[in-house]
Design a protein around this motif. Structure first.
Motif, PDB file in Angstrom:
ATOM      1  N   PRO A  43       0.822  -1.216   0.000  1.00 44.55           N
ATOM      2  CA  PRO A  43       0.000   0.000   0.000  1.00 44.55           C
ATOM      3  C   PRO A  43       0.855   1.264   0.000  1.00 44.55           C
ATOM      4  CG  PRO A  43       0.053  -0.984   2.173  1.00 44.55           C
ATOM      5  CD  PRO A  43       0.740  -1.958   1.276  1.00 44.55           C
ATOM      6  N   PRO A  44       0.223   2.396  -0.338  1.00 43.39           N
ATOM      7  CA  PRO A  44       0.985   3.641  -0.409  1.00 43.39           C
ATOM      8  C   PRO A  44       1.758   3.904   0.885  1.00 43.39           C
ATOM      9  CG  PRO A  44      -1.204   3.958  -1.315  1.00 43.39           C
ATOM     10  CD  PRO A  44      -1.200   2.594  -0.693  1.00 43.39           C
ATOM     11  N   ALA A  45       2.935   4.459   0.736  1.00 44.66           N
ATOM     12  CA  ALA A  45       3.802   4.698   1.880  1.00 44.66           C
ATOM     13  C   ALA A  45       3.563   6.092   2.460  1.00 44.66           C
ATOM     14  CB  ALA A  45       5.260   4.550   1.470  1.00 44.66           C
ATOM     15  N   THR A  46       3.919   6.228   3.717  1.00 45.01           N
ATOM     16  CA  THR A  46       3.995   7.539   4.340  1.00 45.01           C
ATOM     17  C   THR A  46       5.381   8.101   4.051  1.00 45.01           C
ATOM     18  OG1 THR A  46       2.492   6.887   6.128  1.00 45.01           O
ATOM     19  CG2 THR A  46       3.882   8.807   6.512  1.00 45.01           C
ATOM     20  N   VAL A  47       5.418   9.253   3.396  1.00 43.41           N
ATOM     21  CA  VAL A  47       6.677   9.846   2.951  1.00 43.41           C
ATOM     22  C   VAL A  47       6.885  11.157   3.690  1.00 43.41           C
ATOM     23  CG1 VAL A  47       8.014  10.651   0.974  1.00 43.41           C
ATOM     24  CG2 VAL A  47       6.353   8.801   0.685  1.00 43.41           C
TER      25      VAL A  47
ATOM     26  N   SER B 219       6.532  19.053   9.687  1.00 42.99           N
ATOM     27  CA  SER B 219       5.326  18.433   9.158  1.00 42.99           C
ATOM     28  C   SER B 219       5.673  17.134   8.436  1.00 42.99           C
ATOM     29  CB  SER B 219       4.609  19.382   8.191  1.00 42.99           C
ATOM     30  OG  SER B 219       5.443  19.704   7.098  1.00 42.99           O
ATOM     31  N   VAL B 220       4.701  16.207   8.424  1.00 46.18           N
ATOM     32  CA  VAL B 220       4.853  14.946   7.687  1.00 46.18           C
ATOM     33  C   VAL B 220       4.423  15.205   6.254  1.00 46.18           C
ATOM     34  CG1 VAL B 220       4.166  12.536   7.537  1.00 46.18           C
ATOM     35  CG2 VAL B 220       4.453  13.607   9.783  1.00 46.18           C
TER      36      VAL B 220
ATOM     37  N   CYS C 116      15.060  11.773   3.241  1.00 46.98           N
ATOM     38  CA  CYS C 116      13.668  11.426   2.941  1.00 46.98           C
ATOM     39  C   CYS C 116      13.427   9.982   3.391  1.00 46.98           C
ATOM     40  CB  CYS C 116      13.388  11.569   1.451  1.00 46.98           C
ATOM     41  SG  CYS C 116      11.744  10.972   0.956  1.00 46.98           S
ATOM     42  N   GLN C 117      12.312   9.770   4.090  1.00 45.57           N
ATOM     43  CA  GLN C 117      11.970   8.433   4.570  1.00 45.57           C
ATOM     44  C   GLN C 117      10.585   8.036   4.076  1.00 45.57           C
ATOM     45  OE1 GLN C 117      12.760   7.433   8.724  1.00 45.57           O
ATOM     46  NE2 GLN C 117      10.786   6.390   8.875  1.00 45.57           N
ATOM     47  N   ALA C 118      10.452   6.803   3.610  1.00 45.28           N
ATOM     48  CA  ALA C 118       9.166   6.256   3.160  1.00 45.28           C
ATOM     49  C   ALA C 118       8.918   4.941   3.895  1.00 45.28           C
ATOM     50  CB  ALA C 118       9.169   6.041   1.653  1.00 45.28           C
ATOM     51  N   THR C 119       7.726   4.798   4.471  1.00 39.98           N
ATOM     52  CA  THR C 119       7.396   3.614   5.263  1.00 39.98           C
ATOM     53  C   THR C 119       5.993   3.130   4.909  1.00 39.98           C
ATOM     54  OG1 THR C 119       8.757   4.405   7.114  1.00 39.98           O
ATOM     55  CG2 THR C 119       7.135   2.707   7.607  1.00 39.98           C
ATOM     56  N   ASN C 120       5.841   1.808   4.741  1.00 42.21           N
ATOM     57  CA  ASN C 120       4.494   1.238   4.614  1.00 42.21           C
ATOM     58  C   ASN C 120       4.397  -0.078   5.378  1.00 42.21           C
ATOM     59  OD1 ASN C 120       5.745  -0.669   2.988  1.00 42.21           O
ATOM     60  ND2 ASN C 120       4.276  -0.519   1.311  1.00 42.21           N
TER      61      ASN C 120
ATOM     62  N   THR D  54      10.808   0.167   5.547  1.00 41.44           N
ATOM     63  CA  THR D  54      11.236   1.567   5.515  1.00 41.44           C
ATOM     64  C   THR D  54      12.436   1.704   4.596  1.00 41.44           C
ATOM     65  OG1 THR D  54      10.452   2.023   7.766  1.00 41.44           O
ATOM     66  CG2 THR D  54      12.154   3.491   6.881  1.00 41.44           C
ATOM     67  N   VAL D  55      12.436   2.770   3.812  1.00 41.32           N
ATOM     68  CA  VAL D  55      13.561   3.068   2.937  1.00 41.32           C
ATOM     69  C   VAL D  55      13.878   4.553   3.079  1.00 41.32           C
ATOM     70  CG1 VAL D  55      12.141   3.582   0.910  1.00 41.32           C
ATOM     71  CG2 VAL D  55      14.487   2.794   0.604  1.00 41.32           C
TER      72      VAL D  55
END
Length: 230
Positions: free
Chosen positions: A64-68, A75-76, A93-97, A110-111
């Motif tokens: 599913p779409p990640a939180t970036v 702010s997120v 930059c961090q992306a997590t799903n 997480t990447v």
């Protein structure tokens, strides 16, 4: 198929079933770009001029779409905004799903991707240090002051300034380099030492920017012997 009256007939029946497969996959940061300059950032290090304001968008692909978001930001948001950059910095930059499979097991991925900013700046007003021989007198010029020198002396003028990248130097006499030596000064010698510092800043957002500044001092040539002044 045989009917009740004994005749044969052919009849085909087809039934379709559709199975939707939802393929889950961890986040991949696909692009960093400047939304106001329409510019994709390829390298991990960007060169910017001091005082620049920066907007960088972090784009991610995930299901599913990640939180970036950008670490250490208030702010997120996938948008990084930095106003008036002054010093070298590293932004992450961090992306997590989270992926829940058919058996109910959930895993989190997480990447991250870093962007380093190399801040470039032009020269301030150069400092000129004067060494007068043979007495090895050392003088540091104030703003456009006058330096008193006895005729016959040798004066070594050294120009220095802080800048990134380093500056090149030139003098009014046409000499290139940060040191100018004037041997056996007479009253006909050029009485002004003017040093210009210049550097070339190759920036990501503005392209080539030239930085330049200068400093000077006037020389007051004093008579060595009274009869030579007559």
């Amino acid at each position: 198929m045989r009917t009740l009256d004994g005749s044969n007939s052919a009849h085909a029946t087809e039934k379709n079933s559709e199975i939707k497969i939802n393929v889950l996959y961890p986040p991949v940061i696909t692009k960093l770009s400047s939304n106001d300059k329409n510019l994709e950032i390829i390298d991990s290090t960007i060169r910017v001029q001091r005082g620049d304001s920066i907007n960088i968008v972090c784009t991610c692909d995930a299901n599913p779409p990640a939180t970036v978001f950008w670490r250490d930001q208030l702010s997120v948001s996938p948008l990084l905004t930095v106003t008036s950059v002054q010093h070298d910095a590293v932004w992450t930059c961090q992306a997590t799903n989270s992926m829940t499979e058919f058996d109910g097991e959930t895993s989190t991925s997480t990447v991250t991707r870093n962007v380093s900013a190399r801040v470039l700046y032009g020269p301030d007003v150069p400092t000129i240090t004067f060494t007068i021989l043979p007495n090895s007198t050392s003088l540091l010029n104030a703003a456009n002051e006058t330096i008193k020198v006895i005729e016959g002396s040798t004066i070594i003028c050294m120009c220095s300034v802080d800048s990134v990248p380093k500056s090149t130097y030139s003098w009014d006499a046409g000499y290139e380099g940060n040191i100018l030596t004037i041997v056996n000064i007479t009253r006909t010698t050029n009485i002004r030492c003017n040093c210009t510092a210049k550097n070339v800043m190759d920036t990501l957002f503005k392209g080539i920017v030239i930085g330049s500044n200068y400093s000077f001092a006037n020389l007051d040539i004093l008579c060595k012997y009274k009869f030579t002044c007559e």
